[in-house]
Motif scaffolding. Structure first.
Motif, mmCIF file in Angstrom:
data_model
loop_
_atom_site.group_PDB
_atom_site.id
_atom_site.type_symbol
_atom_site.label_atom_id
_atom_site.label_comp_id
_atom_site.label_asym_id
_atom_site.label_seq_id
_atom_site.Cartn_x
_atom_site.Cartn_y
_atom_site.Cartn_z
ATOM 1 N N SER A 17 0.832 -1.211 0.000
ATOM 2 C CA SER A 17 0.000 0.000 0.000
ATOM 3 C C SER A 17 0.866 1.259 0.000
ATOM 4 O O SER A 17 0.541 2.241 -0.684
ATOM 5 N N SER A 18 1.962 1.245 0.729
ATOM 6 C CA SER A 18 2.866 2.392 0.731
ATOM 7 C C SER A 18 3.493 2.589 -0.642
ATOM 8 O O SER A 18 3.600 3.722 -1.129
ATOM 9 N N TYR A 19 3.909 1.502 -1.281
ATOM 10 C CA TYR A 19 4.494 1.576 -2.614
ATOM 11 C C TYR A 19 3.489 2.157 -3.613
ATOM 12 O O TYR A 19 3.842 3.011 -4.428
ATOM 13 N N MET A 20 2.259 1.702 -3.539
ATOM 14 C CA MET A 20 1.237 2.189 -4.473
ATOM 15 C C MET A 20 0.958 3.681 -4.268
ATOM 16 O O MET A 20 0.821 4.428 -5.239
ATOM 17 N N MET A 21 0.875 4.123 -3.022
ATOM 18 C CA MET A 21 0.615 5.532 -2.759
ATOM 19 C C MET A 21 1.790 6.404 -3.201
ATOM 20 O O MET A 21 1.588 7.483 -3.763
ATOM 21 N N LEU A 22 3.008 5.949 -2.974
ATOM 22 C CA LEU A 22 4.166 6.728 -3.417
ATOM 23 C C LEU A 22 4.279 6.751 -4.938
ATOM 24 O O LEU A 22 4.715 7.748 -5.518
ATOM 25 N N ALA A 23 3.871 5.685 -5.605
ATOM 26 C CA ALA A 23 3.879 5.672 -7.068
ATOM 27 C C ALA A 23 2.856 6.661 -7.618
ATOM 28 O O ALA A 23 3.125 7.362 -8.598
ATOM 29 N N LYS A 24 1.686 6.727 -6.978
ATOM 30 C CA LYS A 24 0.675 7.709 -7.407
ATOM 31 C C LYS A 24 1.169 9.134 -7.168
ATOM 32 O O LYS A 24 0.930 10.022 -7.977
ATOM 33 N N LEU A 25 1.841 9.341 -6.052
ATOM 34 C CA LEU A 25 2.383 10.666 -5.762
ATOM 35 C C LEU A 25 3.476 11.034 -6.760
ATOM 36 O O LEU A 25 3.560 12.193 -7.184
ATOM 37 N N ALA A 26 4.287 10.069 -7.167
ATOM 38 C CA ALA A 26 5.354 10.338 -8.127
ATOM 39 C C ALA A 26 4.794 10.761 -9.482
ATOM 40 O O ALA A 26 5.448 11.503 -10.213
ATOM 41 N N GLU A 27 3.606 10.302 -9.827
ATOM 42 C CA GLU A 27 2.980 10.711 -11.082
ATOM 43 C C GLU A 27 2.595 12.187 -11.072
ATOM 44 O O GLU A 27 2.550 12.824 -12.112
ATOM 45 N N ARG A 28 2.321 12.731 -9.900
ATOM 46 C CA ARG A 28 1.842 14.107 -9.794
ATOM 47 C C ARG A 28 2.955 15.133 -9.642
ATOM 48 O O ARG A 28 2.721 16.325 -9.744
ATOM 49 N N VAL A 29 4.164 14.676 -9.378
ATOM 50 C CA VAL A 29 5.293 15.566 -9.126
ATOM 51 C C VAL A 29 5.925 15.978 -10.454
ATOM 52 O O VAL A 29 5.974 15.203 -11.399
ATOM 53 N N ASP A 30 6.422 17.207 -10.504
ATOM 54 C CA ASP A 30 7.006 17.736 -11.734
ATOM 55 C C ASP A 30 8.493 17.414 -11.891
ATOM 56 O O ASP A 30 8.954 17.140 -12.988
ATOM 57 N N LYS A 31 9.243 17.468 -10.816
ATOM 58 C CA LYS A 31 10.696 17.294 -10.908
ATOM 59 C C LYS A 31 11.067 15.818 -11.051
ATOM 60 O O LYS A 31 10.534 14.951 -10.359
ATOM 61 N N ASP A 32 12.002 15.557 -11.941
ATOM 62 C CA ASP A 32 12.452 14.185 -12.173
ATOM 63 C C ASP A 32 13.195 13.616 -10.967
ATOM 64 O O ASP A 32 13.099 12.422 -10.678
ATOM 65 N N GLU A 33 13.949 14.463 -10.273
ATOM 66 C CA GLU A 33 14.693 13.991 -9.105
ATOM 67 C C GLU A 33 13.740 13.530 -8.015
ATOM 68 O O GLU A 33 13.982 12.512 -7.360
ATOM 69 N N THR A 34 12.657 14.259 -7.820
ATOM 70 C CA THR A 34 11.681 13.900 -6.802
ATOM 71 C C THR A 34 10.978 12.605 -7.172
ATOM 72 O O THR A 34 10.727 11.756 -6.307
ATOM 73 N N LYS A 35 10.676 12.416 -8.437
ATOM 74 C CA LYS A 35 10.061 11.163 -8.891
ATOM 75 C C LYS A 35 10.985 9.985 -8.602
ATOM 76 O O LYS A 35 10.536 8.934 -8.135
ATOM 77 N N LYS A 36 12.266 10.177 -8.870
ATOM 78 C CA LYS A 36 13.231 9.107 -8.646
ATOM 79 C C LYS A 36 13.331 8.750 -7.166
ATOM 80 O O LYS A 36 13.339 7.574 -6.799
ATOM 81 N N VAL A 37 13.368 9.774 -6.316
ATOM 82 C CA VAL A 37 13.462 9.541 -4.877
ATOM 83 C C VAL A 37 12.206 8.837 -4.365
ATOM 84 O O VAL A 37 12.290 7.902 -3.554
ATOM 85 N N LEU A 38 11.041 9.240 -4.830
ATOM 86 C CA LEU A 38 9.799 8.603 -4.393
ATOM 87 C C LEU A 38 9.740 7.137 -4.818
ATOM 88 O O LEU A 38 9.267 6.286 -4.068
ATOM 89 N N LYS A 39 10.231 6.835 -5.999
ATOM 90 C CA LYS A 39 10.252 5.443 -6.445
ATOM 91 C C LYS A 39 11.232 4.614 -5.622
ATOM 92 O O LYS A 39 10.951 3.472 -5.274
#
Length: 62
Positions: A17-39
């Protein structure tokens, strides 16, 4: 079921559930670095939560 297996199952549910929520949050973020960290954090949660659940179940309740 043993306490260790119950802890593992609960940790797996929490990790997925944590992985799924962080993946959804990564879709909404603009910066590539933040997406990478969330994944990365999502994968760490997916691995560590079941291990912690297993350890808690076996040492505390087993």
């Amino acid at each position: 079921m043993t306490p260790a297996a119950i802890g593992l199952a609960i940790g797996l549910i929490a990790g997925v559930s944590s992985y799924m929520m962080l993946a959804k949050l990564a879709e909404r973020v603009d910066k590539d670095e933040t997406k990478k960290v969330l994944k990365i954090v999502g994968v760490m949660d997916l691995v560590l939560f079941p291990l912690v659940g297993l350890l808690i179940g076996s040492y505390v309740f087993g």
